[in-house]
Design an enzyme around this catalytic site. Structure first.
Site, PDB file in Angstrom:
ATOM      1  N   ASP A  81      -1.404  -0.708   6.186  1.00 50.01           N
ATOM      2  CA  ASP A  81      -1.670  -0.096   7.483  1.00 50.01           C
ATOM      3  C   ASP A  81      -3.162  -0.025   7.789  1.00 50.01           C
ATOM      4  O   ASP A  81      -3.533   0.254   8.930  1.00 50.01           O
ATOM      5  CB  ASP A  81      -1.104   1.324   7.517  1.00 50.01           C
ATOM      6  CG  ASP A  81      -1.846   2.247   6.571  1.00 50.01           C
ATOM      7  OD1 ASP A  81      -2.480   3.212   7.048  1.00 50.01           O
ATOM      8  OD2 ASP A  81      -1.842   2.000   5.359  1.00 50.01           O
ATOM      9  N   ASP A  84       0.872  -1.172   0.000  1.00 48.83           N
ATOM     10  CA  ASP A  84       0.000   0.000   0.000  1.00 48.83           C
ATOM     11  C   ASP A  84       0.911   1.224   0.000  1.00 48.83           C
ATOM     12  O   ASP A  84       2.113   1.119   0.293  1.00 48.83           O
ATOM     13  CB  ASP A  84      -0.887  -0.036   1.248  1.00 48.83           C
ATOM     14  CG  ASP A  84      -1.674   1.236   1.442  1.00 48.83           C
ATOM     15  OD1 ASP A  84      -2.388   1.635   0.499  1.00 48.83           O
ATOM     16  OD2 ASP A  84      -1.565   1.845   2.518  1.00 48.83           O
ATOM     17  N   SER A 143      -5.189   3.006  -3.210  1.00 50.12           N
ATOM     18  CA  SER A 143      -6.577   3.397  -3.471  1.00 50.12           C
ATOM     19  C   SER A 143      -6.666   4.790  -4.088  1.00 50.12           C
ATOM     20  O   SER A 143      -7.747   5.225  -4.479  1.00 50.12           O
ATOM     21  CB  SER A 143      -7.389   3.371  -2.162  1.00 50.12           C
ATOM     22  OG  SER A 143      -7.489   2.049  -1.670  1.00 50.12           O
ATOM     23  N   LYS A 177     -10.279  -1.822  -2.401  1.00 49.50           N
ATOM     24  CA  LYS A 177     -10.146  -2.488  -1.108  1.00 49.50           C
ATOM     25  C   LYS A 177     -11.375  -2.157  -0.245  1.00 49.50           C
ATOM     26  O   LYS A 177     -11.825  -1.013  -0.278  1.00 49.50           O
ATOM     27  CB  LYS A 177      -8.871  -2.016  -0.405  1.00 49.50           C
ATOM     28  CG  LYS A 177      -7.597  -2.144  -1.243  1.00 49.50           C
ATOM     29  CD  LYS A 177      -6.445  -1.391  -0.586  1.00 49.50           C
ATOM     30  CE  LYS A 177      -5.227  -1.300  -1.477  1.00 49.50           C
ATOM     31  NZ  LYS A 177      -4.133  -0.518  -0.875  1.00 49.50           N
ATOM     32  N   ASP A 181      -0.029   5.163   0.987  1.00 46.75           N
ATOM     33  CA  ASP A 181      -0.183   6.114   2.085  1.00 46.75           C
ATOM     34  C   ASP A 181      -0.383   5.380   3.410  1.00 46.75           C
ATOM     35  O   ASP A 181      -1.301   4.574   3.550  1.00 46.75           O
ATOM     36  CB  ASP A 181      -1.375   7.037   1.813  1.00 46.75           C
ATOM     37  CG  ASP A 181      -1.172   8.414   2.396  1.00 46.75           C
ATOM     38  OD1 ASP A 181      -0.345   8.544   3.316  1.00 46.75           O
ATOM     39  OD2 ASP A 181      -1.826   9.368   1.949  1.00 46.75           O
TER      40      ASP A 181
END
Length: 219
Positions: free
Chosen positions: A162, A11, A107, A137, A13
């Site tokens: 995260d 991922d 995303s 997601k 961010d």
């Protein structure tokens, strides 16, 4: 704990970098522009979800497309203003991985993700963004697409995330998961291993694949 995999899927961010200061600055302005109350805004989960899904939770369907374009504009224009920084361990871990063994799965839109990655000096060999998928997601589609593009068996991929939605997506894709306690408390995250950030992870490329070691687990 050690995991041997063929590819690592990150991922962006909250995992490789943090732009939370910019995110909240831009989304707060966006909400004000669209007349969304603080209570309505607070009730929606922002992190780890495509902007189109967030906008759809808050606005009538006919306004969603324009609202998504507006938040992308705000966030891209805000990148030079600061609020985006690389997280501990990111550069070191990525430097240990050869191209073809890792990808960024975000995303965010491609335009926004590329702007933020460039701001911290990361140039991924493969980027899967919101533009590339139909279901974000916690659906596994983004991670499965990354595995396909890399030519890897999903069962031999490890997801680094995260956000609970991203970890759910990784598990749904049949992948091992490593959770980073950068935006959530460790007890809120369900994964094969939970660490504080990527500084607690080491990777060694061997004939058997990439051997991933969690140096220290998050408390």
């Amino acid at each position: 704990m050690k995991i041997t995999a063929d590819a690592l899927l990150f991922d962006n961010d909250g995992t490789l970098l943090s732009s939370m200061e910019s995110v909240y600055r831009c989304w707060t302005r966006w909400a004000q522009e669209y007349g969304i109350t603080a209570e309505e805004f607070a009730a929606v989960e922002l992190h780890g979800r495509p902007a189109a899904e967030i906008a759809a939770d808050l606005l009538p369907a006919e306004k969603v497309a324009g609202a998504v374009a507006r938040i992308e504009q705000l966030e891209v224009e805000d990148v030079p203003n600061g609020g985006t920084h690389v997280l501990p361990g990111t550069k070191e871990l990525l430097a240990s991985l050869p191209d073809g063994r890792w990808a960024v799965v975000t995303s965010a839109t491609r335009r926004l993700a590329e702007a933020r990655l460039a701001a911290v000096g990361i140039d991924p060999p493969l980027l899967i963004a919101a533009d590339d998928i139909t279901r974000g997601k916690p659906d596994p589609e983004p991670f499965l697409l990354a595995a396909e593009k890399l030519g890897m068996d999903p069962a031999r991929c490890v997801v680094f995330e995260d956000a609970p939605a991203g970890l759910t997506a990784g598990r749904a894709g049949g992948m091992a998961t490593v959770a980073l306690a950068t935006t959530h408390e460790a007890h809120e995250l369900s994964a094969d291993v939970v660490v504080k950030d990527l500084s607690a992870v080491a990777a060694l490329v061997t004939e058997a694949g990439v051997e991933i070691t969690a140096i220290t687990a998050a408390a």
